[in-house]
Design an enzyme around this catalytic site. Sequence first.
Site, PDB file in Angstrom:
ATOM      1  N   GLU A   1       0.872  -1.168   0.000  1.00 50.28           N
ATOM      2  CA  GLU A   1       0.000   0.000   0.000  1.00 50.28           C
ATOM      3  C   GLU A   1       0.913   1.223   0.000  1.00 50.28           C
ATOM      4  O   GLU A   1       1.770   1.350   0.870  1.00 50.28           O
ATOM      5  CB  GLU A   1      -0.852  -0.032   1.279  1.00 50.28           C
ATOM      6  CG  GLU A   1      -2.052   0.865   1.198  1.00 50.28           C
ATOM      7  CD  GLU A   1      -2.876   0.815   2.483  1.00 50.28           C
ATOM      8  OE1 GLU A   1      -2.754  -0.159   3.252  1.00 50.28           O
ATOM      9  OE2 GLU A   1      -3.629   1.774   2.702  1.00 50.28           O
TER      10      GLU A   1
ATOM     11  N   ARG B   1       4.520 -12.544  10.403  1.00 46.55           N
ATOM     12  CA  ARG B   1       5.211 -11.293  10.125  1.00 46.55           C
ATOM     13  C   ARG B   1       6.601 -11.339  10.724  1.00 46.55           C
ATOM     14  O   ARG B   1       6.838 -12.012  11.721  1.00 46.55           O
ATOM     15  CB  ARG B   1       4.456 -10.122  10.759  1.00 46.55           C
ATOM     16  CG  ARG B   1       3.102  -9.873  10.163  1.00 46.55           C
ATOM     17  CD  ARG B   1       2.361  -8.834  10.979  1.00 46.55           C
ATOM     18  NE  ARG B   1       2.736  -7.478  10.630  1.00 46.55           N
ATOM     19  CZ  ARG B   1       2.163  -6.788   9.653  1.00 46.55           C
ATOM     20  NH1 ARG B   1       1.208  -7.314   8.932  1.00 46.55           N
ATOM     21  NH2 ARG B   1       2.534  -5.556   9.392  1.00 46.55           N
TER      22      ARG B   1
ATOM     23  N   LYS C   1       3.829   0.807  10.270  1.00 49.53           N
ATOM     24  CA  LYS C   1       3.971   2.052   9.519  1.00 49.53           C
ATOM     25  C   LYS C   1       3.475   3.248  10.319  1.00 49.53           C
ATOM     26  O   LYS C   1       4.030   4.338  10.232  1.00 49.53           O
ATOM     27  CB  LYS C   1       3.158   1.950   8.227  1.00 49.53           C
ATOM     28  CG  LYS C   1       3.995   1.580   7.027  1.00 49.53           C
ATOM     29  CD  LYS C   1       3.148   1.635   5.777  1.00 49.53           C
ATOM     30  CE  LYS C   1       3.086   0.273   5.125  1.00 49.53           C
ATOM     31  NZ  LYS C   1       2.000   0.127   4.162  1.00 49.53           N
TER      32      LYS C   1
HETATM   33  P1  ATP Z   1       2.335  -2.143   8.354  1.00 44.49           P
HETATM   34  O1  ATP Z   1       1.587  -2.964   9.366  1.00 44.49           O
HETATM   35  O2  ATP Z   1       3.791  -2.032   8.619  1.00 44.49           O
HETATM   36  O3  ATP Z   1       1.702  -0.837   8.071  1.00 44.49           O
HETATM   37  P2  ATP Z   1       1.022  -3.270   6.094  1.00 44.49           P
HETATM   38  O4  ATP Z   1       0.689  -4.694   6.131  1.00 44.49           O
HETATM   39  O5  ATP Z   1      -0.100  -2.342   6.319  1.00 44.49           O
HETATM   40  O6  ATP Z   1       2.272  -3.001   7.021  1.00 44.49           O
HETATM   41  P3  ATP Z   1       1.306  -3.221   3.276  1.00 44.49           P
HETATM   42  O7  ATP Z   1       1.881  -2.203   2.375  1.00 44.49           O
HETATM   43  O8  ATP Z   1      -0.148  -3.499   3.186  1.00 44.49           O
HETATM   44  O9  ATP Z   1       1.702  -2.838   4.739  1.00 44.49           O
HETATM   45  O10 ATP Z   1       2.106  -4.578   3.136  1.00 44.49           O
HETATM   46  C1  ATP Z   1       2.352  -5.190   1.909  1.00 44.49           C
HETATM   47  C2  ATP Z   1       2.604  -6.651   2.124  1.00 44.49           C
HETATM   48  O11 ATP Z   1       3.696  -6.829   3.043  1.00 44.49           O
HETATM   49  C3  ATP Z   1       1.418  -7.346   2.741  1.00 44.49           C
HETATM   50  O12 ATP Z   1       1.169  -8.513   1.978  1.00 44.49           O
HETATM   51  C4  ATP Z   1       1.820  -7.705   4.129  1.00 44.49           C
HETATM   52  O13 ATP Z   1       1.301  -8.943   4.480  1.00 44.49           O
HETATM   53  C5  ATP Z   1       3.349  -7.753   4.041  1.00 44.49           C
HETATM   54  N1  ATP Z   1       3.965  -7.355   5.300  1.00 44.49           N
HETATM   55  C6  ATP Z   1       3.790  -6.191   5.967  1.00 44.49           C
HETATM   56  N2  ATP Z   1       4.489  -6.169   7.110  1.00 44.49           N
HETATM   57  C7  ATP Z   1       5.147  -7.354   7.185  1.00 44.49           C
HETATM   58  C8  ATP Z   1       6.050  -7.946   8.128  1.00 44.49           C
HETATM   59  N3  ATP Z   1       6.408  -7.304   9.229  1.00 44.49           N
HETATM   60  N4  ATP Z   1       6.523  -9.183   7.864  1.00 44.49           N
HETATM   61  C9  ATP Z   1       6.170  -9.825   6.737  1.00 44.49           C
HETATM   62  N5  ATP Z   1       5.335  -9.333   5.816  1.00 44.49           N
HETATM   63  C10 ATP Z   1       4.819  -8.112   6.024  1.00 44.49           C
HETATM   64 MG    MG Z   2      -1.767  -3.746   4.686  1.00 42.47          MG
END
Ligand code: ATP
Ligand code: MG
Length: 570
Positions: free
Chosen positions: A39, A271, A281
């Site tokens: 995102e 994660r 984030k």
């Molecule tokens: P955050 O919680 O840090 O804001 P998010 O999941 O909202 O992260 P996205 O941009 O939606 O951020 O993430 C893109 C992809 O990365 C998603 O498929 C998510 O599952 C994966 N992802 C995000 N954080 C992690 C993590 N700490 N470990 C492994 N995969 C992750």
């Molecule tokens: Mg997300």
Amino acid sequence: MHAKNDNQAMTNFIYNMIKEDVEKGALGDKCVHTRFPPEPNGYLHIGHARAILLNFKLARIFNGKFNLRFDDTNPIKEEQEFVDSIMEDIRWLGADWEDRLFFSSDYFDVKYEFALRLIKAGRAYVCDLNQEEIREYRGTLTEPGTESPYRNRSIEENLDLFERMRKGEFPDGSRVLRAKIDMTSGNLNMRDPVIYRILHTAHHRTGDKWCIYPMYDFDHPFSDAHEGITHSLCSIEYTDHRPLYDWIVDNAMELYPEVVKYRSRQTEFARLDLTYTVMSKRKLRRLVEEKYVQGWNDPRMPTIAGMRRRGFTPAAIADFQERVGVSRADSIADLALLEHCIRQELETTAPRLMAVLDPVKVVITNWPEGESEMMEMENIPGDESAGTREVPFSGELYIERDDFMEDPPKKFFRLAPGREVRLKGAYIIKCEEVIKDSQGIVSELRCTYDPQTRSGNDTSGKKVKGVIHWVSTGYATRVKVNLYDKLFTIEQPEEERDIDFINNINPQSLVVCENVPVEPAVEEVFPGSRFQFLRKGYFYYDPVASEEGMPAFNRIVALKDSWAKVKNKG
Ligand code: ATP
Ligand code: MG
């Protein structure tokens, strides 16, 4: 990417699952197809690197394809800056999406058509409850939900209202489109989830074309199926969303088969978390916005951009991910392991230089006035192919202030009054006199050298235990050095729920050393290269922080490797 990883089979449960799918022909004539769906509302962090490398490597191992798809369905938080940084970071990590760069917003038209078909099939309806009412009607884990009074609107009315939602006739939040699934389901996600909402906000790619936007749970599975993603890998928090994922994909296949390339399936993995930092984030944004760090790419941040500026390499990050592995169980990786990976790489690849971070002057009283001598030193110990360099030695030098002690304990083997120490690659010197300023601070050490002790040609028979580094004052180049340390003082800064994680910030996470004297060979190195400053750690010549005439070096990591010690003990 790291060569040693190239043809290596993975050993995690996802690899095994895909291997089985391929072997039993479950994919039909499709090849393995994965994607990374960020995102664009922030910078990527080391946790994202797990998802990126996992998806990319699986596609490569199975000769498949890897897509980059921006999940840009929320126009409120998304910005072009983040799109650009995310692409730069993924490229830097070595994951290649070739010509498959997509945006969820590319499919707004087909998604709208899919929503219409759901309505026509009686499987979606326009609901006038507000957000709060929807929550109340949803029920809880122990109580079933209540059907919305708008649930049984006629198909004609739904089509009319949805069309008028799209045309912009209704204000934000006044209506939504919901999937008609099951208000009594044990899974809250299946209780008529919202699939479209009204948002009168311009989108960074589609401008003002739309004022209704699809929700993630509707958008994501549809985009996967539309792109022909065979294995949709996501983090563990989406486990409860999987039945809805399947519902959307199955409905797309039934109602709109001409735009579906594959019946995509979702698999979840844990994660990645890391000690001494925060990863969400939202928290990273706070650090940036409230200026606890100097930006998303501050070298203390766990962002890919920050780690790049700190001096980490893509190979070290890949090595770290590989060692940590992928499972379904949550765990927190040790920062020391990440540091171990970069140390291991740089040990054999980073040329050595001498720099004195906290200098005190040494004057060699028996050195022939005005003379200097070139000392030949290995660039990388044990690696002849890395060559040697000449380091000028003279009668006036800098050494580290803490390599001298006026009143040392017995085990101190460096310089002290009346004692001898070897200057790395040069001579043994003896401290004859200590000069102090009016504050009582040591300002100069007057020493003698022994001409018989030249390194490589020592005929004195002397044995000294200490070897210290030095820089000739008259030949020193000045640089700025940023000494970085852990951003937080405790392993899990988010842990204590009632204490703001900001309170756990390490006030010593950045110590700046100005005008640091370095041997002149530093003038021949390029921004972006990495070194060991002898005895002080590994450093990165930071192109971003460097200024005309004052190069900046970031400490990537100190030399001591506590991780290796822990492992050897265990
Ligand atoms: P955050 O919680 O840090 O804001 P998010 O999941 O909202 O992260 P996205 O941009 O939606 O951020 O993430 C893109 C992809 O990365 C998603 O498929 C998510 O599952 C994966 N992802 C995000 N954080 C992690 C993590 N700490 N470990 C492994 N995969 C992750
Ligand atoms: Mg997300």
